[in-house]
Design an enzyme around this catalytic site. Structure first.
Site, short mmCIF file in Angstrom:
data_model
loop_
_atom_site.label_atom_id
_atom_site.label_comp_id
_atom_site.label_asym_id
_atom_site.label_seq_id
_atom_site.Cartn_x
_atom_site.Cartn_y
_atom_site.Cartn_z
N HIS B 127 0.82 -1.22 0.00
CA HIS B 127 0.00 0.00 0.00
C HIS B 127 0.86 1.28 0.00
O HIS B 127 0.34 2.36 -0.23
CB HIS B 127 -0.90 0.05 1.23
CG HIS B 127 -1.97 -1.00 1.25
ND1 HIS B 127 -2.86 -1.17 0.21
CD2 HIS B 127 -2.29 -1.95 2.17
CE1 HIS B 127 -3.69 -2.18 0.50
NE2 HIS B 127 -3.35 -2.67 1.67
N ASP B 164 -2.77 -10.64 -2.31
CA ASP B 164 -3.31 -10.12 -1.06
C ASP B 164 -4.76 -9.69 -1.35
O ASP B 164 -5.07 -9.24 -2.45
CB ASP B 164 -2.47 -8.91 -0.62
CG ASP B 164 -2.86 -8.38 0.76
OD1 ASP B 164 -2.14 -8.67 1.72
OD2 ASP B 164 -3.88 -7.66 0.85
N HIS B 166 -6.34 -7.19 -0.48
CA HIS B 166 -6.47 -5.76 -0.73
C HIS B 166 -5.62 -5.37 -1.93
O HIS B 166 -4.53 -5.90 -2.11
CB HIS B 166 -6.02 -4.96 0.50
CG HIS B 166 -6.73 -5.37 1.76
ND1 HIS B 166 -6.12 -6.15 2.73
CD2 HIS B 166 -7.99 -5.13 2.18
CE1 HIS B 166 -7.00 -6.36 3.71
NE2 HIS B 166 -8.13 -5.76 3.40
N ASP B 253 -4.88 -13.01 3.32
CA ASP B 253 -6.10 -12.50 3.96
C ASP B 253 -7.39 -12.73 3.17
O ASP B 253 -8.46 -12.33 3.62
CB ASP B 253 -5.93 -11.01 4.34
CG ASP B 253 -5.14 -10.23 3.32
OD1 ASP B 253 -4.85 -10.79 2.25
OD2 ASP B 253 -4.83 -9.06 3.58
#
Lengths: 225, 316
Positions: B127, B164, B166, B253
């Site tokens: 991120h 991931d 996200h 995740d």
């Protein structure tokens, strides 16, 4: 929330005596679909849209696949022959809510904005309103959307906001779908965090139902209005 | 059996995120335990972290941002730029060790000492933007590794695959104009999950158009959809791109038992997609690949997930 803040101020306009072909060229050059028509004093007298032009030009000509024989005839067409006269307009001090409702009611893609003397000062389009609402929804800021089902009674929102605030989480926006189920509302807090598992558990422990994301539904207005 | 490196350093546990944060040192302890219990640890080549030459971090991040990060860490403030980013005074140093460890692994792979590697690092990176920390990430570990491989080793095509749950906004933005780095991301649809980017129409910019690929997946989907995406979308795209090195942003995740997402991928599902990635790397990159840990918060599932993941690297 005034139209003046969200409208396009550098508006491209045209005179009634200009050729309709000029309007077609302006639209493709500037990627627009609506051009207000003004008199020499800049007073609004009409609007010309790409739909008006499509209704008078044959499709091959409109798309630029010109047929030489017909072009001379099209060149004679003037804006005033094609435009919509006395169009509905807004003033800079109408609100964007006014603009939304009026655009929906009139089924148009844009509305010209005129001052108290009837002079053109801008244009507000669906695109401008989308930009305003993208901002309001907070979509541009990183965050996570939740959907909480609540009883329709006073004080529910406060409890939710307090519970989230206690976790030191900031809000990007909070939306309420007015009618979900009988006596239920759906609350959509957009939280400026990645870290939502703890607050989700907390809300569930408080007795709220967190809706399955695949059941989320914001558009509660009747579709055929 | 491949020469698979395992980057792990007790110092990675020193990045303290406070009592209520999902990105905890316990995650790495669970990872280590999973490899130890299954006996895999003895088959791996253990590697400790080293400090990087700062020029590689500066190859991605603004110097002003790096200085600000260091200053805030030293000041004892507990969050950097956003409450999500909980830090301690050691965080800056540990973030450097994450980068340094990864670059050292990349070097060893390029020199042939290792075939591939799994990097169990903290803090995660995908991120992190050029000038902004976000979503528990400070330095963009995989982006820095990609720049290092380009500039130090002259690689022409680097493939980054990010599973991931996200979207890796930072990695995408860093390379969106660069046609030599292909960024492929599968993640929960941004209208339902952090960070709200990674929509299907984000395909890169300028010369990089076509070298960013986002595959948002709707909440509730699992193995079947993931496998379908990897077989029918990822595989043809990476086969055509033919990366010389594959970097994996590994996040667990999307697991059904991970409460950070609404996805339902199982432990077996993660193995299935990893097998596809490994096959691509073996076919096009001479097996050169490096898996870098991003998210994954289920302490109960991390041991088995990492064990399977590493076993696939070993047996590739």
């Amino acid at each position: 929330m005034f139209v003046s803040r969200s409208m396009t101020q550098k508006v491209i306009s045209i005179g009634p005596e200009a050729s309709a072909i000029k309007a077609k060229n302006l639209m493709s050059e500037h990627h627009i679909r609506h051009i207000p028509v003004v008199d020499p004093e800049k007073r609004l007298i009409g609007v010309i849209t790409d739909r008006d032009l499509r209704s008078v030009f044959p499709a091959p000509f409109y798309k630029g696949e010109e047929e030489s024989g017909a072009v001379d005839e099209f060149k004679k067409l003037k804006i005033k022959d094609v435009m919509t006269r006395d169009p509905v307009s807004l003033t800079p001090y109408d609100t964007i809510q006014d603009a939304l409702l009026l655009i929906q009611k009139m089924r148009v893609g844009a509305l010209p904005v005129v001052d108290k003397d009837g002079k053109l000062t801008g244009i507000i389009s669906v695109r401008d309103l989308l930009r305003a609402f993208i901002n309001v929804l907070g979509i541009g800021t990183p965050g996570t959307l939740l959907c909480i089902l609540v009883e329709e009674k006073v004080g529910q929102l406060k409890k939710i906001v307090d519970a989230i605030t206690e976790e030191n989480i900031s809000f990007g926006s909070i939306l309420v779908a007015r009618y979900w189920d009988k006596d239920k509302r759906a609350v959509f807090p957009y939280l400026l965090t990645q870290n939502v598992s703890k607050i989700k558990k907390k809300l569930e422990n408080m007795g709220y139902t967190l809706l399955n994301p695949m059941d989320w539904y914001m558009d509660q207005l009747p579709k055929n209005d | 059996m491949k020469k698979t490196g395992f980057l792990y350093d007790e110092r990675y546990l020193l990045h303290d995120t406070g009592p209520y944060h999902p990105e905890t040192p316990d995650r790495l302890i669970a990872v280590h335990m999973g490899l130890d219990k299954t006996g895999l640890l003895s088959r791996l080549i253990p590697l400790k972290a080293v400090y990087p030459d700062m020029k590689w971090i500066e190859a991605v991040h603004d110097t002003e941002y790096i200085q600000k990060f260091e200053t805030i860490c030293c000041s004892g403030i507990s969050a950097f730029e956003c409450e999500d980013n909980q830090i301690c005074c050691q965080t800056f140093g540990i973030a450097k060790l994450a980068v340094g460890g990864i670059l050292d692994v990349a070097r060893r792979i390029m020199e042939g000492e290792l075939d591939n590697a799994f990097c169990a690092v903290r803090p995660p990176g995908h991120h992190a933007e050029v000038d902004k920390a976000m979503g528990f990430c400070y330095f963009n570990n995989v982006a820095i590794a990609a720049r290092y491989l380009q500039q130090q080793w002259g690689l022409k095509r680097i493939g980054i695959v990010d599973f991931d749950v996200h979207h890796g906004n930072g990695t995408q933005h860093i390379f969106e104009q660069d046609p030599t780095v292909f960024y492929y991301s599968i993640h929960e649809h941004p209208s339902f999950a952090f960070p709200g980017t990674g929509r299907a129409f984000e395909k890169g910019a300028g010369e990089g158009v076509g070298y960013t690929r986002n595959y948002p997946v709707l909440p509730g989907q699992g193995d079947k959809e993931y496998l379908d995406v990897f077989q029918n979308d990822f595989l043809p795209l990476f086969t055509e791109f033919a990366p010389e090195f594959v970097i994996i942003s590994t996040g667990f995740d999307a697991h059904v038992d991970d409460d950070m997402s609404d996805m339902c991928v199982t432990t077996q599902g993660f193995s299935d997609i990893m097998n596809i990635i490994v096959n691509v790397a073996n076919t096009h990159s001479g097996g050169r690949m490096m898996s870098v840990l991003e998210g994954g918060y289920s302490l109960r599932r991390l041991p088995e997930l990492v064990a399977n993941h590493v076993e696939i690297l070993l047996n590739s």
